[in-house]
Design an enzyme around this catalytic site. Structure first.
Site, PDB file in Angstrom:
ATOM      1  N   GLU A  38      -2.382  -8.625   4.200  1.00  0.00           N
ATOM      2  CA  GLU A  38      -3.196  -9.445   4.505  1.00  0.00           C
ATOM      3  C   GLU A  38      -4.311  -9.769   5.671  1.00  0.00           C
ATOM      4  OE1 GLU A  38      -2.576  -5.133   5.910  1.00  0.00           O
ATOM      5  OE2 GLU A  38      -2.201  -6.619   4.000  1.00  0.00           O
TER       6      GLU A  38
ATOM      7  N   HIS B  76      -3.843  -4.923  -0.140  1.00  0.00           N
ATOM      8  CA  HIS B  76      -3.555  -5.574   1.199  1.00  0.00           C
ATOM      9  C   HIS B  76      -2.910  -7.691   1.428  1.00  0.00           C
ATOM     10  CE1 HIS B  76      -3.445  -1.681   3.541  1.00  0.00           C
ATOM     11  NE2 HIS B  76      -4.422  -1.653   2.517  1.00  0.00           N
TER      12      HIS B  76
ATOM     13  N   CYS C 215       0.704  -1.519  -0.230  1.00  0.00           N
ATOM     14  CA  CYS C 215      -0.389  -0.127  -0.076  1.00  0.00           C
ATOM     15  C   CYS C 215       0.085   1.458  -0.659  1.00  0.00           C
ATOM     16  CB  CYS C 215      -1.042  -0.157   1.136  1.00  0.00           C
ATOM     17  SG  CYS C 215      -2.309   1.223   0.858  1.00  0.00           S
TER      18      CYS C 215
END
Length: 215
Positions: free
Chosen positions: A191, A189, A81
């Site tokens: 995660e 992202h 990001c």
């Protein structure tokens, strides 16, 4: 030696990244703003969110810019990001900000892509599938066209098209993942991207930083 250093410059959900890396088997994870710790890490994750001006200011304040340059040149390095956008030469955010200039290119506002599509909201937020432009070890085991989670108002425009590893579409196509040599960076992202994202992180902690046909 630290296995994975997650750069802490006060921006982003670092706990989510650390927990995701732990889940896929990473050892000796440290969330840190200490340049010496980062310098001795086997691999580095540069996450983040927010404004690039604040990001650059925090990196300078913590004397992290030089060590980021060192690690980005030498060992497996993952930008996520804001950690992807900051790798570029310049961003038009905050009326223009010089970024790290590790990879050539600029960061532009989504209005350039969505002007012809007034129904599209900014920030771009949600799930998008990827169109891979180049093969890479971090794609191993991830289904072609897999979906990943995005939250951003700016996108990266690399000066060299060979840097683009994957594209997504929002108004028009944009770079969703870029990389060169031992650097891999994502606008999405991992995660927060469920199984596909976890597999990418698992691939990262196993990656030796080598890419066939480096340029």
């Amino acid at each position: 030696m630290t296995g994975v250093a997650i750069i802490d410059y006060g921006m982003g959900n670092l706990r989510s990244m650390a927990k995701a890396l732990e889940h896929v088997g990473a050892q000796s994870i440290v969330v840190t703003a200490d340049a010496e710790t980062v310098a001795h890490a086997e691999r580095v994750v540069f996450p983040g969110q927010g404004a690039v001006r604040d990001c650059m200011s925090a990196l300078q304040r913590n004397e992290l810019i030089d060590v980021l340059g060192q690690t980005a040149a030498e060992r497996p390095f993952l930008g996520v990001c804001m950690g992807m956008q900051a790798l570029m030469s310049v961003s038009e955010e905050n009326e223009g900000v010089r970024a790290l200039d590790f990879l050539p290119g600029s960061v532009r506002h989504f209005r350039h892509l969505t002007a012809a599509h007034p129904g599209l909201k900014i920030p771009h937020m949600g799930w998008n599938s990827l169109c891979r432009m180049r093969e890479h070890p971090l794609w191993e085991g991830i289904e072609v066209g897999a979906w990943f989670y995005f939250v951003h108002s700016y996108y990266v425009a690399p000066a060299d098209e060979h840097l683009v590893l994957a594209q997504a579409e929002y108004g028009a196509t944009f770079a969703a993942a870029i990389g060169r040599d031992n650097i891999f960076a994502t606008q999405f992202h991992p995660e927060k991207s469920q199984q596909a994202g976890l597999r990418l992180l698992e691939n990262f902690i196993r990656w030796d930083g080598y890419v066939q046909n480096r340029y």
